[in-house]
Structures are given as C-alpha cells and as structure tokens.
Design a protein around this motif. Sequence first.
Motif, PDB file in Angstrom:
ATOM      1  N   LEU A  68       0.829  -1.201   0.000  1.00  0.00           N
ATOM      2  CA  LEU A  68       0.000   0.000   0.000  1.00  0.00           C
ATOM      3  C   LEU A  68       0.862   1.249   0.000  1.00  0.00           C
ATOM      4  CD1 LEU A  68      -2.914   0.963   0.045  1.00  0.00           C
ATOM      5  CD2 LEU A  68      -2.871   0.805   2.547  1.00  0.00           C
ATOM      6  N   GLU A  69       1.946   1.223   0.752  1.00  0.00           N
ATOM      7  CA  GLU A  69       2.862   2.365   0.798  1.00  0.00           C
ATOM      8  C   GLU A  69       3.527   2.583  -0.561  1.00  0.00           C
ATOM      9  OE1 GLU A  69       5.460   1.442   4.019  1.00  0.00           O
ATOM     10  OE2 GLU A  69       4.024   2.065   5.563  1.00  0.00           O
ATOM     11  N   LYS A  70       3.871   1.502  -1.243  1.00  0.00           N
ATOM     12  CA  LYS A  70       4.461   1.616  -2.580  1.00  0.00           C
ATOM     13  C   LYS A  70       3.459   2.252  -3.542  1.00  0.00           C
ATOM     14  CE  LYS A  70       6.450  -1.093  -6.366  1.00  0.00           C
ATOM     15  NZ  LYS A  70       6.818  -2.450  -6.839  1.00  0.00           N
ATOM     16  N   PHE A  71       2.228   1.781  -3.484  1.00  0.00           N
ATOM     17  CA  PHE A  71       1.164   2.335  -4.324  1.00  0.00           C
ATOM     18  C   PHE A  71       0.994   3.825  -4.054  1.00  0.00           C
ATOM     19  CE2 PHE A  71      -3.341   3.602  -3.941  1.00  0.00           C
ATOM     20  CZ  PHE A  71      -3.653   3.707  -5.291  1.00  0.00           C
ATOM     21  N   GLU A  72       0.934   4.197  -2.788  1.00  0.00           N
ATOM     22  CA  GLU A  72       0.717   5.597  -2.427  1.00  0.00           C
ATOM     23  C   GLU A  72       1.876   6.485  -2.871  1.00  0.00           C
ATOM     24  OE1 GLU A  72       0.095   5.186   1.742  1.00  0.00           O
ATOM     25  OE2 GLU A  72      -2.068   4.834   1.555  1.00  0.00           O
ATOM     26  N   LYS A  73       3.065   5.938  -2.914  1.00  0.00           N
ATOM     27  CA  LYS A  73       4.228   6.707  -3.355  1.00  0.00           C
ATOM     28  C   LYS A  73       4.221   6.910  -4.867  1.00  0.00           C
ATOM     29  CE  LYS A  73       9.298   6.711  -3.260  1.00  0.00           C
ATOM     30  NZ  LYS A  73      10.525   5.990  -2.787  1.00  0.00           N
ATOM     31  N   VAL A  74       3.961   5.836  -5.608  1.00  0.00           N
ATOM     32  CA  VAL A  74       3.995   5.914  -7.078  1.00  0.00           C
ATOM     33  C   VAL A  74       2.793   6.666  -7.631  1.00  0.00           C
ATOM     34  CG1 VAL A  74       3.996   4.565  -9.213  1.00  0.00           C
ATOM     35  CG2 VAL A  74       5.334   3.786  -7.244  1.00  0.00           C
ATOM     36  N   PHE A  75       1.632   6.493  -6.998  1.00  0.00           N
ATOM     37  CA  PHE A  75       0.389   7.076  -7.521  1.00  0.00           C
ATOM     38  C   PHE A  75      -0.154   8.146  -6.573  1.00  0.00           C
ATOM     39  CE2 PHE A  75       0.842   2.790  -9.145  1.00  0.00           C
ATOM     40  CZ  PHE A  75       0.650   2.961 -10.510  1.00  0.00           C
ATOM     41  N   LYS A  76       0.747   8.925  -5.996  1.00  0.00           N
ATOM     42  CA  LYS A  76       0.343   9.910  -4.988  1.00  0.00           C
ATOM     43  C   LYS A  76      -0.647  10.944  -5.518  1.00  0.00           C
ATOM     44  CE  LYS A  76       4.553  12.611  -5.814  1.00  0.00           C
ATOM     45  NZ  LYS A  76       5.788  13.160  -5.176  1.00  0.00           N
ATOM     46  N   ASP A  77      -0.613  11.192  -6.824  1.00  0.00           N
ATOM     47  CA  ASP A  77      -1.537  12.166  -7.408  1.00  0.00           C
ATOM     48  C   ASP A  77      -2.877  11.557  -7.788  1.00  0.00           C
ATOM     49  OD1 ASP A  77       0.372  14.184  -7.187  1.00  0.00           O
ATOM     50  OD2 ASP A  77       1.260  13.691  -9.136  1.00  0.00           O
ATOM     51  N   ARG A  78      -3.025  10.232  -7.568  1.00  0.00           N
ATOM     52  CA  ARG A  78      -4.234   9.545  -7.991  1.00  0.00           C
ATOM     53  C   ARG A  78      -4.987   8.916  -6.824  1.00  0.00           C
ATOM     54  NH1 ARG A  78      -7.022  10.390 -10.599  1.00  0.00           N
ATOM     55  NH2 ARG A  78      -7.639   8.439 -11.622  1.00  0.00           N
ATOM     56  N   LEU A  79      -4.666   9.352  -5.621  1.00  0.00           N
ATOM     57  CA  LEU A  79      -5.308   8.786  -4.443  1.00  0.00           C
ATOM     58  C   LEU A  79      -6.675   9.423  -4.207  1.00  0.00           C
ATOM     59  CD1 LEU A  79      -2.283   8.710  -1.979  1.00  0.00           C
ATOM     60  CD2 LEU A  79      -3.042   6.915  -3.549  1.00  0.00           C
ATOM     61  N   LYS A  80      -7.587   8.621  -3.659  1.00  0.00           N
ATOM     62  CA  LYS A  80      -8.888   9.155  -3.287  1.00  0.00           C
ATOM     63  C   LYS A  80      -8.706  10.167  -2.162  1.00  0.00           C
ATOM     64  CE  LYS A  80     -12.022   5.354  -4.431  1.00  0.00           C
ATOM     65  NZ  LYS A  80     -12.929   4.332  -3.877  1.00  0.00           N
ATOM     66  N   LYS A  81      -9.502  11.206  -2.212  1.00  0.00           N
ATOM     67  CA  LYS A  81      -9.466  12.192  -1.136  1.00  0.00           C
ATOM     68  C   LYS A  81     -10.326  11.689   0.006  1.00  0.00           C
ATOM     69  CE  LYS A  81      -8.816  16.115  -4.250  1.00  0.00           C
ATOM     70  NZ  LYS A  81      -9.353  17.407  -4.718  1.00  0.00           N
ATOM     71  N   LYS A  82      -9.742  11.734   1.202  1.00  0.00           N
ATOM     72  CA  LYS A  82     -10.462  11.219   2.374  1.00  0.00           C
ATOM     73  C   LYS A  82     -10.987  12.356   3.233  1.00  0.00           C
ATOM     74  CE  LYS A  82      -7.707   6.988   2.443  1.00  0.00           C
ATOM     75  NZ  LYS A  82      -6.825   6.102   3.247  1.00  0.00           N
TER      76      LYS A  82
END
Length: 204
Positions: free
Chosen positions: A190-204
């Motif tokens: 999950l941390e890898k995903f959040e790093k690579v796709f940081k601009d594509r994360l859902k807003k919480k």
Amino acid sequence: MKNSLLIFLLLSISMMGQDSNKKNTSNTETITLGGGCYWCIEAIFENLDGVKTVVSGFSGGTTVNPSYDEVCTGKTGHAEVVQITFDKSKTNLDEILKVFFTVHDPTTLNRQGADVGTQYRSVIFYRNDEQRKTATDIINDLNKNKVYNNPIVTKVEPLKKFYKAENYHQDYYEYNKNKPYCRLVIQPKLEKFEKVFKDRLKKK
C-alpha cells in the motif's frame, strides 16, 4: 524490476484507452484481477481515485460457489481475485492495469511472496474483446521493454463466473490493520502504491 522504466512505460500506455472510453455510452466498467492474496489487491484499489467498488472473490475454477477454505486447498481451480468497478470519467482500464502491474510481481508462477498455490496466480479475467486486447498489449509492451528480469506469466482469460468471498474477507485490511499479515505484507504494498500514484489517491 526496473522501477523507473516501469513507471515511465506504464505512464505512457495509460493514455492508450482514453479515446475509446469516451465512445462508450456507459460511464462504468468492471474488470476482474488476480494478483496474489485478494486482501492486498483490494486494499490498494479501494484507494485509487475513480474506483467505485472492489469486491473480493474467486474466479477461474470449476467448483460452484466455493468457500475460502475450499479455494485454499488449491483443488477448486479458482484464483483469489478482486472485481473492480470504476468510473470511466475519472480513470480507465489502462490505469487500473498500470496499478495492477506495479503492486504485484507478474513474473512468479502461482505465488506472491510467501503465498504459494494456483489460487494466488497472476491473472486478468476480461469481459469483452477490448479488455482482452488492452491487457494483451500492455503485457507485450512490458515484455518487449524488459521491464522485469523475467517474462510475465500473467494469464489473460475470459471471465466465466465470479463468486463473492465470505463477508469477513470484504474490506479486510480496513478492519484488521494491526494483524501481522496486514502490517508485514499489505502495508508495504500500500505504501508503494501511495508513493507511485500519490496524485491519484482518493481524497479522504
């Protein structure tokens, strides 16, 4: 895996399906993916902007309405999968597959890390010819550019039936973050995903 080349290549091919998506009158699309334990894949895609629902389940085997325990024996033929439904005005199949090929190892046959067995195989179950072609083209590009040290073993197969897993498997990471498997296996992915796709994360 050559991370910089992988990201560059996948960013490029992520634009491939945008025009075709605009021509489709439906605003949502569904794809079924297997990339190891479904708890991992589910947790990742639930955080991608544009994804509406992620359901953990089983597909690709012969046993009707299998239980988790039955699938774990490796005798049902089913793979652990997630059924992803996404909003095509916010994302597309190319991006979904970009994430998929980034967060799991598609070169290991019937295993992801310590999870071993045919139920953990890498597989894309397509619903139409467009999905089949998109998946096949991406795999061919990744192999051609030698993004991984070994050939991709991900299967591309037609979806015949999807069986939803038991309720306690749904949103597993969300409700079990402190369990060892979640902390040691899911969290790093999950941390890898959040790093690579940081601009594509859902807003919480």
